[in-house]
Scaffold this active site. Structure first.
Site, short mmCIF file in Angstrom:
data_model
loop_
_atom_site.label_atom_id
_atom_site.label_comp_id
_atom_site.label_asym_id
_atom_site.label_seq_id
_atom_site.Cartn_x
_atom_site.Cartn_y
_atom_site.Cartn_z
N LYS A 36 -4.42 -3.52 -12.20
CA LYS A 36 -4.28 -4.16 -11.07
C LYS A 36 -4.04 -3.46 -9.81
CE LYS A 36 0.20 -3.87 -10.50
NZ LYS A 36 0.81 -3.40 -9.21
N ASP A 80 5.10 -7.66 -13.82
CA ASP A 80 3.57 -7.52 -13.46
C ASP A 80 2.96 -8.09 -14.96
OD1 ASP A 80 3.53 -6.24 -11.10
OD2 ASP A 80 3.30 -4.18 -11.68
#
Length: 310
Positions: free
Chosen positions: A20, A149
């Site tokens: 990401k 995350d």
């Protein structure tokens, strides 16, 4: 006995643990617990680790190969992939044993969510294999115990706005796919250090700030995303690692937008413009700091499903 009862359940699953970037990362108030509130825009990339989870009758193992230095791995019990499997087993009472094979492609310590992506992939794989799946909502609750995350990287969404400690998520339509240049300095940034640098740079008042309002409806367009792009870690990390500023400036001058630090770093990413061509910057060594490594990937418009045919 039903047909479903007679068919053996799969014992292995393969998952692409996609990296990401943070297109926006605001670090807000610090709680009494020591955790910081945040506001962030998570976007998955095509770059991914390859992960296979096998259900075994006893014992636990984790094998890691690929682009990783053995010195970066540490004890197996601290690896996020292992911890995710252990967390799932403790919460559900299943499985009694697992064997995880992990091929690393996402650089370690770069702010690209590699370890968190592995954890999210393990949770998704185990739930796909489980005789009694717990579902994405419950998986996200487990993921929240593993890092800020991990909840996003456990979902089936490629793009989301996150708040709190990363556990509050609003899924958003992904922006059109673009190529992304990842520039990887020859050093890592420890996330705890980055938070410490940020805290020392702020007054007590600014630590209790609030995020700027976002027009959520505009976030599917790259022009709007570029205008919202900011990373509170970038100035404090760059103050200690000048190569970060140099890379960001070169990418922006070449026409990449946004171009910024991802997470707490050390990776810097630049999104290619839709049509106009850009000349790739020539990154060079600075003093004793070697020239950074460059990878080409693209943004993701979907999350790869769990493959049970392994």
């Amino acid at each position: 006995m039903s047909t479903g009862d007679r068919v053996a359940r799969p014992r292995a699953a393969r998952v692409a643990a996609q990296a990401k970037v943070n297109l926006r990362l605001r670090i807000l108030a610090r709680e009494e617990s020591g955790f910081h509130q945040l506001e962030t825009l998570f976007l998955r990339l095509a770059l991914a680790d390859d992960l296979v989870v096998r259900i075994v009758d006893g014992g636990r193992s984790l094998e890691v190969v690929g682009e990783v230095d053995a010195r970066q791995l540490g004890p197996v019990e601290r690896n996020l992939a292992w911890r995710a499997a252990d967390t799932y087993a403790r919460a559900t009472g299943w499985p009694t044993g697992f064997a995880i094979e992990l091929t690393k492609r996402i650089p370690v310590g770069a702010g690209l969510g590699g370890g968190s992506a592995d954890a999210g992939a393990v949770l998704r794989a185990l739930d796909a294999l489980a005789p009694s799946p717990i579902g994405e909502t419950a998986l996200r609750a487990l993921a929240a115990t593993l890092g800020a995350d991990v909840p996003f990287l456990t979902t089936s969404q490629p793009f989301a706005l996150g708040w709190g400690r990363g556990e509050r998520l609003l899924a958003l339509p992904a922006p059109p796919q673009r190529e992304v240049l990842l520039v990887l300095p020859a050093f890592a940034v420890n996330t705890a250090d980055a938070y410490g640098w940020l805290a020392s740079s702020r007054s007590a008042e600014s630590l209790h700030g609030v995020a700027d309002p976002l027009d959520v409806a505009s976030l599917a367009q790259w022009d709007s995303l570029a205008s919202y792009a900011v990373n509170d870690f970038e100035p404090v990390v760059a103050a200690r690692r000048s190569q970060i500023s140099s890379i960001v400036e070169q990418l922006r001058a070449a026409g990449f937008a946004p171009a910024m630090l991802s997470g707490s770093g050390s990776a810097v990413f630049g999104v290619f413009p839709a049509e106009s061509r850009v000349d790739l910057p020539q990154f060079v060594a600075e003093g004793r700091t070697p020239a950074p490594r460059v990878l080409l990937t693209r943004t993701a418009e979907r999350v790869e499903p769990v493959d049970l045919s392994t």
